[in-house]
Scaffold this motif. Structure first.
Motif, PDB file in Angstrom:
ATOM      1  N   LEU A 103       1.930   1.051  -6.179  1.00 47.21           N
ATOM      2  CA  LEU A 103       3.177   1.762  -6.468  1.00 47.21           C
ATOM      3  C   LEU A 103       4.264   1.239  -5.520  1.00 47.21           C
ATOM      4  O   LEU A 103       4.577   1.857  -4.498  1.00 47.21           O
ATOM      5  CB  LEU A 103       2.966   3.267  -6.307  1.00 47.21           C
ATOM      6  N   THR A 104       4.788   0.074  -5.852  1.00 45.38           N
ATOM      7  CA  THR A 104       5.781  -0.597  -5.012  1.00 45.38           C
ATOM      8  C   THR A 104       6.990   0.304  -4.764  1.00 45.38           C
ATOM      9  O   THR A 104       7.532   0.886  -5.700  1.00 45.38           O
ATOM     10  CB  THR A 104       6.240  -1.904  -5.690  1.00 45.38           C
ATOM     11  N   PHE A 105       7.391   0.389  -3.498  1.00 48.67           N
ATOM     12  CA  PHE A 105       8.572   1.190  -3.155  1.00 48.67           C
ATOM     13  C   PHE A 105       9.796   0.300  -2.971  1.00 48.67           C
ATOM     14  O   PHE A 105      10.794   0.480  -3.648  1.00 48.67           O
ATOM     15  CB  PHE A 105       8.319   2.016  -1.883  1.00 48.67           C
ATOM     16  N   PHE A 106       9.748  -0.650  -2.056  1.00 44.63           N
ATOM     17  CA  PHE A 106      10.886  -1.526  -1.774  1.00 44.63           C
ATOM     18  C   PHE A 106      10.677  -2.875  -2.450  1.00 44.63           C
ATOM     19  O   PHE A 106       9.585  -3.428  -2.388  1.00 44.63           O
ATOM     20  CB  PHE A 106      11.036  -1.779  -0.267  1.00 44.63           C
ATOM     21  N   ASP A 107      11.740  -3.434  -3.045  1.00 44.33           N
ATOM     22  CA  ASP A 107      11.627  -4.786  -3.579  1.00 44.33           C
ATOM     23  C   ASP A 107      11.840  -5.792  -2.446  1.00 44.33           C
ATOM     24  O   ASP A 107      11.990  -5.405  -1.282  1.00 44.33           O
ATOM     25  CB  ASP A 107      12.590  -5.021  -4.758  1.00 44.33           C
ATOM     26  N   GLU A 108      11.838  -7.078  -2.778  1.00 50.90           N
ATOM     27  CA  GLU A 108      11.945  -8.113  -1.735  1.00 50.90           C
ATOM     28  C   GLU A 108      13.278  -8.078  -0.987  1.00 50.90           C
ATOM     29  O   GLU A 108      13.407  -8.671   0.081  1.00 50.90           O
ATOM     30  CB  GLU A 108      11.695  -9.511  -2.322  1.00 50.90           C
ATOM     31  N   LEU A 145      14.362   5.472  -5.949  1.00 52.45           N
ATOM     32  CA  LEU A 145      13.636   6.657  -5.496  1.00 52.45           C
ATOM     33  C   LEU A 145      13.237   7.554  -6.661  1.00 52.45           C
ATOM     34  O   LEU A 145      12.091   8.017  -6.724  1.00 52.45           O
ATOM     35  CB  LEU A 145      14.476   7.438  -4.480  1.00 52.45           C
ATOM     36  N   GLU A 146      14.138   7.765  -7.595  1.00 48.75           N
ATOM     37  CA  GLU A 146      13.841   8.661  -8.713  1.00 48.75           C
ATOM     38  C   GLU A 146      12.656   8.140  -9.543  1.00 48.75           C
ATOM     39  O   GLU A 146      11.730   8.887  -9.854  1.00 48.75           O
ATOM     40  CB  GLU A 146      15.077   8.798  -9.601  1.00 48.75           C
ATOM     41  N   LYS A 147      12.659   6.859  -9.870  1.00 48.64           N
ATOM     42  CA  LYS A 147      11.562   6.274 -10.643  1.00 48.64           C
ATOM     43  C   LYS A 147      10.267   6.315  -9.835  1.00 48.64           C
ATOM     44  O   LYS A 147       9.208   6.674 -10.343  1.00 48.64           O
ATOM     45  CB  LYS A 147      11.883   4.839 -11.048  1.00 48.64           C
ATOM     46  N   TRP A 148      10.352   5.948  -8.540  1.00 48.77           N
ATOM     47  CA  TRP A 148       9.153   5.935  -7.704  1.00 48.77           C
ATOM     48  C   TRP A 148       8.550   7.331  -7.605  1.00 48.77           C
ATOM     49  O   TRP A 148       7.342   7.504  -7.758  1.00 48.77           O
ATOM     50  CB  TRP A 148       9.478   5.381  -6.313  1.00 48.77           C
ATOM     51  N   LEU A 149       9.395   8.339  -7.351  1.00 46.03           N
ATOM     52  CA  LEU A 149       8.889   9.710  -7.234  1.00 46.03           C
ATOM     53  C   LEU A 149       8.269  10.190  -8.543  1.00 46.03           C
ATOM     54  O   LEU A 149       7.257  10.897  -8.529  1.00 46.03           O
ATOM     55  CB  LEU A 149      10.001  10.664  -6.790  1.00 46.03           C
ATOM     56  N   ASN A 150       8.857   9.796  -9.665  1.00 42.94           N
ATOM     57  CA  ASN A 150       8.312  10.168 -10.962  1.00 42.94           C
ATOM     58  C   ASN A 150       6.888   9.614 -11.116  1.00 42.94           C
ATOM     59  O   ASN A 150       5.971  10.326 -11.538  1.00 42.94           O
ATOM     60  CB  ASN A 150       9.233   9.655 -12.073  1.00 42.94           C
ATOM     61  N   ASP A 151       6.700   8.340 -10.758  1.00 51.16           N
ATOM     62  CA  ASP A 151       5.369   7.722 -10.817  1.00 51.16           C
ATOM     63  C   ASP A 151       4.424   8.333  -9.778  1.00 51.16           C
ATOM     64  O   ASP A 151       3.247   8.572 -10.050  1.00 51.16           O
ATOM     65  CB  ASP A 151       5.469   6.209 -10.611  1.00 51.16           C
ATOM     66  N   LEU A 167       8.696  11.899   2.654  1.00 48.40           N
ATOM     67  CA  LEU A 167       7.886  12.798   1.827  1.00 48.40           C
ATOM     68  C   LEU A 167       7.475  14.051   2.602  1.00 48.40           C
ATOM     69  O   LEU A 167       7.503  15.162   2.067  1.00 48.40           O
ATOM     70  CB  LEU A 167       6.649  12.070   1.303  1.00 48.40           C
ATOM     71  N   ALA A 168       7.098  13.873   3.861  1.00 48.09           N
ATOM     72  CA  ALA A 168       6.640  15.012   4.667  1.00 48.09           C
ATOM     73  C   ALA A 168       7.800  15.927   5.071  1.00 48.09           C
ATOM     74  O   ALA A 168       7.708  17.146   4.924  1.00 48.09           O
ATOM     75  CB  ALA A 168       5.909  14.511   5.917  1.00 48.09           C
ATOM     76  N   ASN A 169       8.876  15.332   5.572  1.00 44.98           N
ATOM     77  CA  ASN A 169       9.949  16.141   6.147  1.00 44.98           C
ATOM     78  C   ASN A 169      11.009  16.592   5.146  1.00 44.98           C
ATOM     79  O   ASN A 169      11.471  17.727   5.211  1.00 44.98           O
ATOM     80  CB  ASN A 169      10.616  15.388   7.294  1.00 44.98           C
ATOM     81  N   LYS A 170      11.401  15.736   4.241  1.00 43.04           N
ATOM     82  CA  LYS A 170      12.464  16.093   3.285  1.00 43.04           C
ATOM     83  C   LYS A 170      11.907  16.763   2.031  1.00 43.04           C
ATOM     84  O   LYS A 170      12.497  17.692   1.507  1.00 43.04           O
ATOM     85  CB  LYS A 170      13.269  14.853   2.875  1.00 43.04           C
TER      86      LYS A 170
END
Length: 118
Positions: A44-49, A55-61, A90-93
């Motif tokens: 589940l890649t977060f940052f690209d190169e 963030l919205e797409k990543w959180l959805n996945d 993820l933990a704090n916000k």
């Protein structure tokens, strides 16, 4: 309540695997190909190169894997830098209460001759 990102060392990960705690590898495809991944880990890649992210797409996945904010999960990246950033968020916000990351990342995993798959 202050939620914190928790560290887990490669040698301490087996009980989590035995519990079916999801491992979420946030590295890029080129990194997966170079070093392999931990068996069973979700890609589940977060940052690209370029350091960009959606963030919205990543959180959805992500929410398809981690369904409740109390569920344990372990984030994995190359050296534990990206997982620290994402895990702290993820933990704090977002108030995920059982957020872990692989201390030392894949670099330490490989240094300890732990198994990977391609």
């Amino acid at each position: 309540m202050n939620r914190t990102l928790k560290n887990v060392l490669p040698q301490d990960i087996q009980p989590f695997i035995d519990e079916n705690v999801p491992l979420i590898d946030i590295r890029r495809d080129d990194e997966f190909l170079t070093t392999g991944i931990i068996k069973g880990a979700y890609k589940l890649t977060f940052f690209d190169e370029y350091g960009r992210h959606n963030l919205e797409k990543w959180l959805n996945d992500f929410k398809k894997i981690v369904k409740n904010k109390e569920d344990k999960f372990i984030l994995v990246c190359a050296h534990a830098n990206r997982t620290k950033t994402v895990g702290d968020y993820l933990a704090n916000k977002l108030e995920y209460t059982n957020t872990y990351h692989l201390e030392g990342g894949m670099a330490l995993w490989l240094e300890q001759n732990k198994e990977v798959v391609y």
